[in-house]
Design a protein around this motif. Structure first.
Motif, short mmCIF file in Angstrom:
data_model
loop_
_atom_site.label_atom_id
_atom_site.label_comp_id
_atom_site.label_asym_id
_atom_site.label_seq_id
_atom_site.Cartn_x
_atom_site.Cartn_y
_atom_site.Cartn_z
N HIS A 120 82.32 25.87 31.81
CA HIS A 120 82.99 25.20 30.52
C HIS A 120 83.89 25.96 29.88
CE1 HIS A 120 79.05 22.88 31.35
NE2 HIS A 120 80.00 21.99 31.59
N ARG A 121 83.38 27.19 30.04
CA ARG A 121 84.18 28.01 29.13
C ARG A 121 84.44 29.67 29.88
NH1 ARG A 121 85.57 27.26 23.72
NH2 ARG A 121 84.58 25.30 23.00
N ILE A 122 85.56 30.21 29.61
CA ILE A 122 85.68 31.45 30.48
C ILE A 122 86.36 32.49 29.03
CG2 ILE A 122 87.18 32.95 32.00
CD1 ILE A 122 87.50 30.36 33.50
N PHE A 123 85.39 33.71 29.02
CA PHE A 123 85.99 34.40 28.08
C PHE A 123 86.52 35.81 28.82
CE2 PHE A 123 83.10 31.92 25.73
CZ PHE A 123 83.69 31.59 24.30
N VAL A 124 87.63 36.47 28.37
CA VAL A 124 88.00 37.24 29.28
C VAL A 124 88.64 38.54 28.29
CG1 VAL A 124 90.28 36.11 28.80
CG2 VAL A 124 90.19 37.79 30.71
N LYS A 167 87.74 25.81 28.99
CA LYS A 167 88.40 26.23 27.90
C LYS A 167 88.18 27.90 27.95
CE LYS A 167 89.42 22.66 26.07
NZ LYS A 167 90.75 21.92 26.07
N VAL A 168 89.52 28.42 27.60
CA VAL A 168 89.60 29.97 27.80
C VAL A 168 89.97 30.63 26.48
CG1 VAL A 168 90.64 31.87 29.33
CG2 VAL A 168 90.32 29.44 30.27
N SER A 169 89.48 31.79 26.33
CA SER A 169 89.47 32.63 25.20
C SER A 169 89.42 33.94 25.45
CB SER A 169 88.59 32.45 24.00
OG SER A 169 88.64 30.99 23.98
N VAL A 170 90.30 34.84 24.90
CA VAL A 170 90.38 36.42 24.98
C VAL A 170 89.29 36.94 23.99
CG1 VAL A 170 91.58 38.41 24.73
CG2 VAL A 170 92.89 36.44 25.40
N LYS A 225 92.36 28.26 21.06
CA LYS A 225 92.97 29.13 20.42
C LYS A 225 92.09 28.90 18.84
CE LYS A 225 97.67 29.25 22.09
NZ LYS A 225 99.01 28.98 21.41
N ASN A 226 91.10 27.99 18.83
CA ASN A 226 90.47 27.83 17.58
C ASN A 226 89.12 28.61 17.66
OD1 ASN A 226 92.31 26.07 16.52
ND2 ASN A 226 91.37 24.42 17.66
N VAL A 227 88.80 29.40 18.81
CA VAL A 227 87.53 30.28 18.91
C VAL A 227 87.59 31.35 18.07
CG1 VAL A 227 86.32 31.62 20.38
CG2 VAL A 227 86.89 29.49 21.19
N GLU A 228 86.62 31.59 17.29
CA GLU A 228 86.59 32.94 16.58
C GLU A 228 85.82 34.10 17.36
OE1 GLU A 228 84.12 34.43 12.43
OE2 GLU A 228 83.87 32.17 12.84
N ARG A 229 86.71 35.05 17.59
CA ARG A 229 86.25 35.95 18.39
C ARG A 229 85.04 36.69 17.94
NH1 ARG A 229 91.14 35.36 20.51
NH2 ARG A 229 92.08 35.35 18.48
N GLU A 249 76.66 25.21 27.23
CA GLU A 249 77.81 25.11 28.11
C GLU A 249 77.53 26.39 28.94
OE1 GLU A 249 81.89 23.74 26.03
OE2 GLU A 249 80.74 25.57 24.75
N ASN A 250 78.24 26.38 30.26
CA ASN A 250 77.97 27.41 31.25
C ASN A 250 79.31 28.43 31.06
OD1 ASN A 250 75.89 26.23 32.54
ND2 ASN A 250 77.13 24.77 33.61
N LEU A 251 78.97 29.54 31.12
CA LEU A 251 80.32 30.58 30.63
C LEU A 251 80.45 31.49 32.01
CD1 LEU A 251 78.85 31.89 27.11
CD2 LEU A 251 80.05 29.79 27.79
N LEU A 252 81.68 31.69 32.07
CA LEU A 252 82.29 32.83 32.83
C LEU A 252 82.93 33.90 32.22
CD1 LEU A 252 82.96 34.22 35.50
CD2 LEU A 252 85.13 32.61 35.63
N LEU A 253 82.30 35.33 32.22
CA LEU A 253 82.83 36.21 31.41
C LEU A 253 83.47 37.25 32.30
CD1 LEU A 253 79.58 36.89 29.25
CD2 LEU A 253 81.25 35.33 28.96
N VAL A 254 84.84 37.42 32.11
CA VAL A 254 85.74 38.26 33.13
C VAL A 254 85.79 39.65 32.30
CG1 VAL A 254 87.93 38.73 34.31
CG2 VAL A 254 86.80 36.27 34.12
N THR A 255 85.36 40.72 32.98
CA THR A 255 85.43 41.95 32.26
C THR A 255 85.49 42.99 32.99
OG1 THR A 255 83.80 42.98 30.67
CG2 THR A 255 82.76 41.91 32.30
N HIS A 256 84.74 44.19 33.00
CA HIS A 256 84.82 45.42 33.72
C HIS A 256 83.66 45.64 34.32
CE1 HIS A 256 88.86 46.08 31.84
NE2 HIS A 256 88.39 45.38 30.83
N GLY A 257 83.79 46.76 35.19
CA GLY A 257 82.56 47.15 36.12
C GLY A 257 81.20 47.50 35.33
N GLU A 258 81.43 48.17 34.01
CA GLU A 258 80.17 48.64 33.09
C GLU A 258 79.64 47.46 32.51
OE1 GLU A 258 77.51 51.11 31.87
OE2 GLU A 258 79.00 51.59 33.03
N GLY A 259 80.55 46.20 32.09
CA GLY A 259 80.16 45.14 31.72
C GLY A 259 79.24 44.42 32.62
N VAL A 260 79.40 44.15 33.91
CA VAL A 260 78.81 43.60 34.80
C VAL A 260 77.28 44.37 34.98
CG1 VAL A 260 78.49 42.83 37.14
CG2 VAL A 260 80.66 42.65 36.11
N GLY A 261 77.36 45.66 35.03
CA GLY A 261 76.20 46.45 35.39
C GLY A 261 75.31 46.11 34.06
#
Length: 273
Positions: free
Chosen positions: A72-76, A112-115, A157-161, A194-206
């Motif tokens: 449902h949502r991707i944060f990157v 829905k995608v947000s930085v 664009k309305n997501v509060e980071r 909601e089901n989330l996908l977080l696209v990040t860096h190797g340390e974050g996955v670990g």
């Protein structure tokens, strides 16, 4: 029945689950072209190599075919390689023209995608070489420019980071790990249905792995490697559950390898590689 999350029927009552997938970006260009940084305007922020784009799309296809639930949502992370990875994954999640029509497809307008600054790379010389870090401390991450890298119909664009700005330079490793742990929890708690996908860096996955399986020792997180977490949100009595996430990913299955204490190997289906 609410279709916004993975559901299981138990004793004729519904248990509602939240799923969170934490994924590393694809192969970065500077690992394939060593001289790239010497002429780049932003040498600390390499794009994906073509191999990385291909791997990201293939990983998105695998997610669509194997997860069994929609994202449902991707944060990157704001780093370019993560933004480009997310764009390829979104294209794959939305694709149904590979002939198989297996899995669960996502309509781009419904994802829905947000930085999220909190998902960014470790801000220290371990992850970013000192000779390419900006001398004036200006990393040049502009949210509007980051969002321009993503499919426009997906942007929220309305997501509060969670993090309003980048972490400070010379961030300690323990601070980085605490940041990743907190931002994963905060995002999951903010969108519990909601089901989330977080696209990040190797340390974050670990960190995503060891936060919910603290007896595990991460061996390697490959490009586009990911882990899947799952927790019950509402129990069969329709009461909110604050249960911890369970790690579903076996070592070596999805590009992440890890070790467990030897005395536990016979008591879990998550074995060492």
């Amino acid at each position: 029945m609410d279709s916004r999350a993975n559901q299981t029927m138990e004793n004729q009552s519904t248990v509602l689950y939240q799923n969170v997938v934490v994924m590393r970006h694809g192969e970065r260009l500077d690992n394939f072209e060593p001289t790239w940084a010497s002429t780049a305007a932003r040498p600390w922020d390499p794009p994906l190599a073509q191999e990385g784009r291909v791997r990201a799309f293939e990983t998105g296809t695998r997610l669509r075919q194997s997860l069994g639930f929609p994202i449902h949502r991707i944060f990157v992370s704001p780093f370019l390689r993560c933004l480009q990875t997310a764009a390829e994954v979104i294209a794959a999640l939305s694709s149904v023209d590979d002939g198989s029509r297996d899995g669960v497809s996502n309509e781009p307008s419904k994802v829905k995608v947000s930085v999220e600054y909190g998902l960014c790379e470790m801000m220290n010389g371990v992850a970013i070489r000192l000779n390419v870090a900006p001398k004036d401390g200006n990393w040049g991450f502009d949210i509007a420019e980051c969002e321009a890298m993503l499919p426009p119909e997906t942007l929220d664009k309305n997501v509060e980071r969670v993090y309003k700005e980048l972490p400070k330079w010379e961030e300690l490793l323990l601070q980085t790990r605490a940041r990743f742990q907190q931002v994963i929890k905060d995002l999951a708690d903010k969108y519990p249905t909601e089901n989330l996908l977080l696209v990040t860096h190797g340390e974050g996955v670990g960190v995503a792995l060891t936060s919910f399986r603290n007896d595990a020792a991460v061996n390697e997180v490959h490009y586009c490697g990911y882990v899947q977490l799952k927790r019950p949100i509402f129990d069969k009595n329709h009461s909110f559950s604050d249960a911890e996430f369970q790690l579903l990913t076996r070592s070596g299955e999805t590009g992440v390898t890890y070790f467990l204490p030897s005395h536990l190997k016979n008591h879990t289906d998550q074995t060492s590689p």
